[in-house]
Scaffold this active site. Sequence first.
Site, PDB file in Angstrom:
ATOM      1  CB  ILE A  92    -105.032  17.178  31.443  1.00 31.89           C
ATOM      2  CG1 ILE A  92    -106.135  16.148  31.383  1.00 31.89           C
ATOM      3  CG2 ILE A  92    -104.701  17.904  32.665  1.00 31.89           C
ATOM      4  CD1 ILE A  92    -105.594  14.911  31.855  1.00 31.89           C
ATOM      5  CG  HIS A  93    -104.730  23.250  28.661  1.00 30.91           C
ATOM      6  ND1 HIS A  93    -105.878  22.879  28.185  1.00 30.91           N
ATOM      7  CD2 HIS A  93    -104.586  24.477  28.831  1.00 30.91           C
ATOM      8  CE1 HIS A  93    -106.589  24.068  28.377  1.00 30.91           C
ATOM      9  NE2 HIS A  93    -105.822  25.248  28.618  1.00 30.91           N
ATOM     10  NE  ARG A  94    -108.589  25.660  31.914  1.00 30.97           N
ATOM     11  CZ  ARG A  94    -108.758  26.879  31.277  1.00 30.97           C
ATOM     12  NH1 ARG A  94    -108.137  27.903  31.586  1.00 30.97           N
ATOM     13  NH2 ARG A  94    -109.782  26.924  30.314  1.00 30.97           N
TER      14      ARG A  94
END
Length: 354
Positions: free
Chosen positions: A201-203
């Site tokens: 998860i990085h957006r």
Amino acid sequence: MKIISIVGARPQFIKAAVIHRALKKYKEVNSLIIHTGQHYDEKMSCIFFEELNIPKPDYNLEVGSGSHGLQTGLILQRLEKVLIKEKPDWCIVYGDTNSTIAGALAATKIHIPTAHVEAGLRSYNKRMPEEINRISTDHISSLLFAPTKTAVNILQQEGLSSRTVFSGDVMYDSILFYTLILKNNENAYEKIDQPFYLATIHRQENTDNKKKLSDIFKALSKLQKRIILPLHPRTKKYLKSYNIDVAANIQIINPTSYLHTIHLLSHCEKVLTDSGGLQKEAYFLKKPCISLREETEWVETLNGNWNQLAGSNINKIIQYTGDYKLSEQEKAFGNGKAGKIIVKTMLKSKNVLL
Ligand code: UD1
């Protein structure tokens, strides 16, 4: 002939490695690499260069983190100076990050022909910084290398056909190349006996929104499965500032290198991710993917239930991790020779400008 690759963020190092390998075959080409410094942590940057065998960048602009305007602006300012000095015949930009648009702008404004690798991708969500970066880069670059036929069609609809070439996807080339290398180095990474899901998860749309990030972690905690989660530094920062609990089934690890990621991917049961690249890599390695996004640029992966869009919706995330019938995959990403096609096309397209 001098060709400069402009890179800055993790996925670009992987794409540039494919092009670098293809360029090495041409003795007449002097190939340089400029690193914008967008990603700078050891685990977000250096490790990729070592592992993928890419030469150390000839320049590092060291722009670091910052707001979109600041990051893009600093790259423009510093890159222009280097390009004026180096006078390359071509610049290559990759994907859709701030380094991509800054690279394309800096080069094209001083009339250096620019090739965009991974052109024609659209999510049709202009709130994503990447969407703005892609559209702008496609419209100013001289050669557009489309990874899929869908991308070719999109570029055609936008009036860009004359500059478009269907190359296939360099990420597909890359996975074919490195899965072979990994097979011969099976012991390089940990053996994982217990079944697990791989998550990333990085957006910005997920990390910078407390409700979305909390919901994703709630959903992951309910999956009753071990989840290995290599953590992006920004996500780490927000988990802390939002005070989000990480349940015991979620095993957080440092950001992983490319080969380590492929290793985890090949041994996991399913993938949960908001990364565009990982969605595709999951597809290449035939792992069902639950995308933590509302839309995808890689629409081909949606066929046959290989990829399902759950966003941050708890119920959908849980539902889509169930077992679905998976159908035969279509061959949508080229023939594993995208790197060769891109380099060959560039070398014969001398003096191309808009
Ligand atoms: C960028 C790209 C995204 C791509 C991703 C790959 C843009 C707009 N986004 O997102 O499309 O999928 O790279 O990883 O260009 N940070 C560190 N160390 C680093 C790098 C980042 O601590 O080496 C932290 C900083 O707090 C920074 C934040 O992560 O502010 C975000 O980094 P940034 O490069 O701005 O965007 P990414 O989220 O990595």
